[in-house]
Write a protein that holds these residues in place. Structure first.
Motif, PDB file in Angstrom:
ATOM      1  N   ARG A  56       0.838  -1.203   0.000  1.00 60.64           N
ATOM      2  CA  ARG A  56       0.000   0.000   0.000  1.00 60.64           C
ATOM      3  C   ARG A  56       0.873   1.253   0.000  1.00 60.64           C
ATOM      4  NH1 ARG A  56      -1.244   3.874   2.807  1.00 60.64           N
ATOM      5  NH2 ARG A  56      -0.150   3.209   4.658  1.00 60.64           N
ATOM      6  N   ARG A  59       2.512   1.619  -3.407  1.00 64.18           N
ATOM      7  CA  ARG A  59       1.548   2.151  -4.388  1.00 64.18           C
ATOM      8  C   ARG A  59       1.299   3.629  -4.152  1.00 64.18           C
ATOM      9  NH1 ARG A  59      -2.749  -2.806  -4.732  1.00 64.18           N
ATOM     10  NH2 ARG A  59      -1.511  -4.096  -6.142  1.00 64.18           N
ATOM     11  N   ALA A  60       1.159   4.019  -2.884  1.00 63.00           N
ATOM     12  CA  ALA A  60       0.925   5.444  -2.577  1.00 63.00           C
ATOM     13  C   ALA A  60       2.120   6.278  -3.024  1.00 63.00           C
ATOM     14  CB  ALA A  60       0.670   5.625  -1.080  1.00 63.00           C
ATOM     15  N   GLU A  61       3.344   5.776  -2.738  1.00 65.29           N
ATOM     16  CA  GLU A  61       4.546   6.499  -3.165  1.00 65.29           C
ATOM     17  C   GLU A  61       4.626   6.551  -4.689  1.00 65.29           C
ATOM     18  OE1 GLU A  61       7.677   4.421  -1.194  1.00 65.29           O
ATOM     19  OE2 GLU A  61       7.262   5.350   0.756  1.00 65.29           O
ATOM     20  N   LYS A  63       2.086   6.463  -6.712  1.00 60.67           N
ATOM     21  CA  LYS A  63       1.052   7.406  -7.149  1.00 60.67           C
ATOM     22  C   LYS A  63       1.545   8.839  -6.976  1.00 60.67           C
ATOM     23  CE  LYS A  63      -3.735   8.736  -6.242  1.00 60.67           C
ATOM     24  NZ  LYS A  63      -4.885   8.573  -5.355  1.00 60.67           N
ATOM     25  N   VAL A  64       2.163   9.137  -5.831  1.00 59.72           N
ATOM     26  CA  VAL A  64       2.708  10.485  -5.588  1.00 59.72           C
ATOM     27  C   VAL A  64       3.791  10.797  -6.616  1.00 59.72           C
ATOM     28  CG1 VAL A  64       4.087  11.844  -3.964  1.00 59.72           C
ATOM     29  CG2 VAL A  64       2.100  10.571  -3.151  1.00 59.72           C
ATOM     30  N   GLU A  66       4.114   9.496  -9.614  1.00 64.48           N
ATOM     31  CA  GLU A  66       3.483   9.676 -10.932  1.00 64.48           C
ATOM     32  C   GLU A  66       2.813  11.040 -11.021  1.00 64.48           C
ATOM     33  OE1 GLU A  66       2.125   9.079 -14.783  1.00 64.48           O
ATOM     34  OE2 GLU A  66       3.754   8.179 -13.656  1.00 64.48           O
ATOM     35  N   GLU A  67       2.124  11.437  -9.928  1.00 69.40           N
ATOM     36  CA  GLU A  67       1.494  12.773  -9.922  1.00 69.40           C
ATOM     37  C   GLU A  67       2.552  13.865 -10.054  1.00 69.40           C
ATOM     38  OE1 GLU A  67      -0.692  12.722  -6.275  1.00 69.40           O
ATOM     39  OE2 GLU A  67      -2.398  11.636  -7.131  1.00 69.40           O
ATOM     40  N   GLN A  70       3.806  13.864 -13.621  1.00 71.66           N
ATOM     41  CA  GLN A  70       2.824  14.504 -14.500  1.00 71.66           C
ATOM     42  C   GLN A  70       2.807  16.009 -14.288  1.00 71.66           C
ATOM     43  OE1 GLN A  70      -0.922  12.521 -13.804  1.00 71.66           O
ATOM     44  NE2 GLN A  70      -0.348  10.717 -14.993  1.00 71.66           N
TER      45      GLN A  70
END
Length: 166
Positions: A56, A59-61, A63-64, A66-67, A70
């Motif tokens: 988890r 995945r959160a890291e 996601k951060v 990737e954000e 971007q």
């Protein structure tokens, strides 16, 4: 017989004690196995929970990250668009300045031609005036000369005429 029965009874009691001890040992072993199995189950559950938490967190890291990637890509794209806009504005300003300079040069050349034409016209008119003044001066000089000659002839005629009468 009595001794045999006592011996058999003692043997039976011993066998029962041994059987009870063996049963107790088996129960203790089973209980120990159950405790160990439960501990192993708890350890596996704890390891699975820890792995799930790590996944988890990963995945959160991700996601951060990737954000952030971007956002940085969007910022880079915006910066590039801004740079292209500034370059286009600079080119437009340079083209406008060049057009202004070309217009100024055309106007300057036109004004220079007009001024030269004006100077040529003024020069032509001045020469025409000077020629007219010279012609007028010449005419007046001829008139004065003719008057002087006429006066001279008149005086001569008077003198000649007066002498002939005498």
């Amino acid at each position: 017989e009595k001794k045999r029965r006592e011996a058999a009874k003692a043997a039976e009691e011993k066998r029962q004690r041994e059987a009870a001890a063996a049963a107790a040992a088996e129960r203790a072993r089973a209980e120990l196995r159950a405790v160990r199995d439960d501990a192993a189950r708890r350890e596996r559950a704890r390891a699975a929970a820890k792995a799930a938490e790590a996944e988890r967190r990963r995945r959160a890291e991700a996601k951060v990250a990737e954000e952030r990637r971007q956002r940085l890509a969007a910022e880079a794209q915006a910066a590039e668009a801004e740079w292209k806009l500034r370059a286009a504005e600079r080119r437009a300003a340079a083209a406008e300045a060049a057009a202004d300079e070309e217009e100024r040069a055309r106007n300057s050349a036109r004004l220079r031609r007009e001024a030269e034409a004006l100077w040529a016209e003024e020069d032509r008119q001045r020469r025409q005036r000077e020629a007219a003044e010279a012609a007028e001066n010449q005419r007046k000089a001829e008139i004065r000369e003719n008057q002087r000659k006429a006066i001279t002839r008149g005086v001569a005629a008077l003198v000649t005429g007066g002498l002939s009468e005498l």
